[in-house]
Design a protein around this motif. Sequence first.
Motif, mmCIF file in Angstrom:
data_model
loop_
_atom_site.group_PDB
_atom_site.id
_atom_site.type_symbol
_atom_site.label_atom_id
_atom_site.label_comp_id
_atom_site.label_asym_id
_atom_site.label_seq_id
_atom_site.Cartn_x
_atom_site.Cartn_y
_atom_site.Cartn_z
ATOM 1 N N ALA A 25 25.850 7.599 -18.489
ATOM 2 C CA ALA A 25 25.063 6.365 -18.556
ATOM 3 C C ALA A 25 25.342 5.648 -19.871
ATOM 4 C CB ALA A 25 23.570 6.685 -18.440
ATOM 5 N N GLY A 26 25.554 4.339 -19.795
ATOM 6 C CA GLY A 26 25.878 3.559 -20.978
ATOM 7 C C GLY A 26 27.360 3.262 -21.105
ATOM 8 N N HIS A 27 28.200 3.984 -20.370
ATOM 9 C CA HIS A 27 29.629 3.701 -20.375
ATOM 10 C C HIS A 27 29.928 2.513 -19.463
ATOM 11 C CE1 HIS A 27 29.920 7.663 -22.205
ATOM 12 N NE2 HIS A 27 31.195 7.439 -22.438
ATOM 13 N N GLU A 28 30.884 1.716 -19.857
ATOM 14 C CA GLU A 28 31.348 0.614 -19.019
ATOM 15 C C GLU A 28 32.542 1.086 -18.195
ATOM 16 O OE1 GLU A 28 32.191 -2.880 -21.228
ATOM 17 O OE2 GLU A 28 30.153 -3.100 -22.024
ATOM 18 N N PHE A 29 32.475 0.845 -16.885
ATOM 19 C CA PHE A 29 33.517 1.304 -15.978
ATOM 20 C C PHE A 29 34.303 0.133 -15.410
ATOM 21 C CE2 PHE A 29 30.679 4.922 -15.985
ATOM 22 C CZ PHE A 29 31.540 6.007 -15.899
ATOM 23 N N THR A 30 35.561 0.386 -15.138
ATOM 24 C CA THR A 30 36.407 -0.547 -14.416
ATOM 25 C C THR A 30 36.794 0.106 -13.096
ATOM 26 O OG1 THR A 30 37.317 -1.454 -16.468
ATOM 27 C CG2 THR A 30 38.556 -1.859 -14.442
ATOM 28 N N ASP A 31 36.549 -0.583 -11.990
ATOM 29 C CA ASP A 31 36.911 -0.054 -10.681
ATOM 30 C C ASP A 31 38.373 -0.362 -10.388
ATOM 31 O OD1 ASP A 31 34.363 0.876 -10.306
ATOM 32 O OD2 ASP A 31 33.696 -0.855 -9.143
ATOM 33 N N ARG A 32 39.082 0.640 -9.867
ATOM 34 C CA ARG A 32 40.499 0.485 -9.523
ATOM 35 C C ARG A 32 40.714 0.929 -8.079
ATOM 36 N NH1 ARG A 32 42.505 -2.431 -13.861
ATOM 37 N NH2 ARG A 32 42.176 -1.326 -15.825
ATOM 38 N N GLU A 33 41.499 0.148 -7.348
ATOM 39 C CA GLU A 33 41.934 0.558 -6.018
ATOM 40 C C GLU A 33 43.451 0.671 -6.030
ATOM 41 O OE1 GLU A 33 42.023 -0.836 -1.326
ATOM 42 O OE2 GLU A 33 40.571 -1.745 -2.713
ATOM 43 N N TYR A 44 36.289 7.621 -22.943
ATOM 44 C CA TYR A 44 35.400 8.754 -23.188
ATOM 45 C C TYR A 44 35.822 9.424 -24.491
ATOM 46 C CZ TYR A 44 32.784 13.059 -22.291
ATOM 47 O OH TYR A 44 31.927 14.126 -22.375
ATOM 48 N N GLU A 45 34.959 9.360 -25.476
ATOM 49 C CA GLU A 45 35.289 9.866 -26.807
ATOM 50 C C GLU A 45 34.647 11.213 -27.056
ATOM 51 O OE1 GLU A 45 35.307 8.417 -31.497
ATOM 52 O OE2 GLU A 45 34.364 7.176 -29.954
ATOM 53 N N GLY A 46 35.440 12.133 -27.547
ATOM 54 C CA GLY A 46 34.948 13.444 -27.937
ATOM 55 C C GLY A 46 35.353 13.754 -29.355
ATOM 56 N N PRO A 47 35.032 14.938 -29.836
ATOM 57 C CA PRO A 47 35.369 15.301 -31.221
ATOM 58 C C PRO A 47 36.863 15.414 -31.480
ATOM 59 C CG PRO A 47 34.433 17.169 -30.027
ATOM 60 C CD PRO A 47 34.241 15.986 -29.166
ATOM 61 N N LYS A 48 37.669 15.504 -30.415
ATOM 62 C CA LYS A 48 39.120 15.641 -30.600
ATOM 63 C C LYS A 48 39.878 14.335 -30.381
ATOM 64 C CE LYS A 48 38.907 20.086 -31.365
ATOM 65 N NZ LYS A 48 39.539 21.061 -30.464
ATOM 66 N N GLY A 49 39.172 13.267 -29.943
ATOM 67 C CA GLY A 49 39.858 12.002 -29.714
ATOM 68 C C GLY A 49 39.272 11.239 -28.539
ATOM 69 N N ILE A 50 39.941 10.164 -28.163
ATOM 70 C CA ILE A 50 39.466 9.290 -27.090
ATOM 71 C C ILE A 50 40.370 9.446 -25.871
ATOM 72 C CG2 ILE A 50 38.943 6.919 -26.403
ATOM 73 C CD1 ILE A 50 38.592 6.230 -29.338
ATOM 74 N N TRP A 51 39.729 9.587 -24.714
ATOM 75 C CA TRP A 51 40.421 9.708 -23.445
ATOM 76 C C TRP A 51 40.216 8.451 -22.598
ATOM 77 C CZ3 TRP A 51 43.447 13.809 -22.091
ATOM 78 C CH2 TRP A 51 43.286 14.999 -22.822
ATOM 79 N N ARG A 52 41.170 8.174 -21.746
ATOM 80 C CA ARG A 52 40.910 7.341 -20.588
ATOM 81 C C ARG A 52 40.417 8.306 -19.512
ATOM 82 N NH1 ARG A 52 45.652 3.977 -17.801
ATOM 83 N NH2 ARG A 52 46.650 6.018 -17.896
ATOM 84 N N LEU A 53 39.152 8.204 -19.156
ATOM 85 C CA LEU A 53 38.555 9.091 -18.170
ATOM 86 C C LEU A 53 38.553 8.392 -16.814
ATOM 87 C CD1 LEU A 53 37.034 11.735 -17.476
ATOM 88 C CD2 LEU A 53 34.913 10.531 -18.050
ATOM 89 N N VAL A 54 39.156 9.027 -15.831
ATOM 90 C CA VAL A 54 39.248 8.477 -14.484
ATOM 91 C C VAL A 54 38.442 9.364 -13.538
ATOM 92 C CG1 VAL A 54 40.785 7.937 -12.560
ATOM 93 C CG2 VAL A 54 41.514 7.469 -14.913
ATOM 94 N N LEU A 55 37.494 8.754 -12.833
ATOM 95 C CA LEU A 55 36.694 9.477 -11.844
ATOM 96 C C LEU A 55 37.311 9.280 -10.472
ATOM 97 C CD1 LEU A 55 33.054 8.602 -13.000
ATOM 98 C CD2 LEU A 55 34.615 10.371 -13.859
ATOM 99 N N ALA A 56 37.537 10.387 -9.772
ATOM 100 C CA ALA A 56 38.166 10.351 -8.453
ATOM 101 C C ALA A 56 37.272 11.055 -7.437
ATOM 102 C CB ALA A 56 39.532 11.030 -8.488
#
Length: 292
Positions: A25-33, A44-56
């Motif tokens: 919650a609070g993250h901005e998502f972009t929808d892709r088809e 998605y940022e964590g202690p080791k760096g920033i990811w492009r997180l893709v939900l499938a």
Amino acid sequence: MTDLPTAVLCTPIDLERRAVLDLLAGHEFTDRELDGHQYRETEYEGPKGIWRLVLAMTGRGNERAAASVEHALAAWRPQILVLCGIAGGLRDARIGDVVAATKVYGYEVGEDTDAGTLPRPESLSTSFPLHQRAQLLAEDAAWAGPLDARPRVFHRPIASGSKVVTGNASAAAEHLRRHSGDAQAVDTESYGAMAAADRRRTVDATVVRGISDLLGDKTKEADKLRQPLAARNAAAFALALIAHSKPKHADIRRLAGGVSNTYIGAVGNGANANVAAMGDNAHGRIDIEYRT
């Protein structure tokens, strides 16, 4: 965001997907088809760096999971893929436990003969680096911060087949005890997902499941309470596992004979790079084409 390393988080059913989205919650998502497959993308940022997180979304069953993971791997070329959701508990499992799989059994494989069925279970190992990371993560209570209570985490195999097992006295339950005795959970998607990932050596893939029933106590009323709890526990661990993984960026190397750090290449889905000669009085060009 296209130059970020990618992590794909797969969920088979809506309830599991909602658990992930609730924790984001609070993250901005972009929808892709892409080729008829729907994805949601965010940073998605964590202690080791920033990811492009893709939900499938994989859908139910090993066949659909395999096809969906195949497409996600081809479309996004992720560094990490995690299948996340709920499962039935085996051995000494309790409701809400998390299982970070060490391997996945295709427990229904076998041969039917006049003398009966001869089991030939197959197994696929999950990513060893992710397995080690999951062990370290489980020792730190911080990963369970979004949860009401810290669940137990098991690092054991998961058995995966085509049927939902709803009885401890069932033939499937007895088969699991006999031929997949070290499995801590049973589901219907993990083997397909790991079979697809196993064909691509460039991805680290694993499975995280939350225990929502103990086979013999599965009812619709109990599912309404237990499945959301199990899904949220699994989602919290899966997201923490991604967050504590280090994104790998393209290397920046010093050119032979050069005096500065130079990156040569192209980053992103469908990127193409043409590199000309370099040296004194040489001219070079890089053309990068992004296809979305």
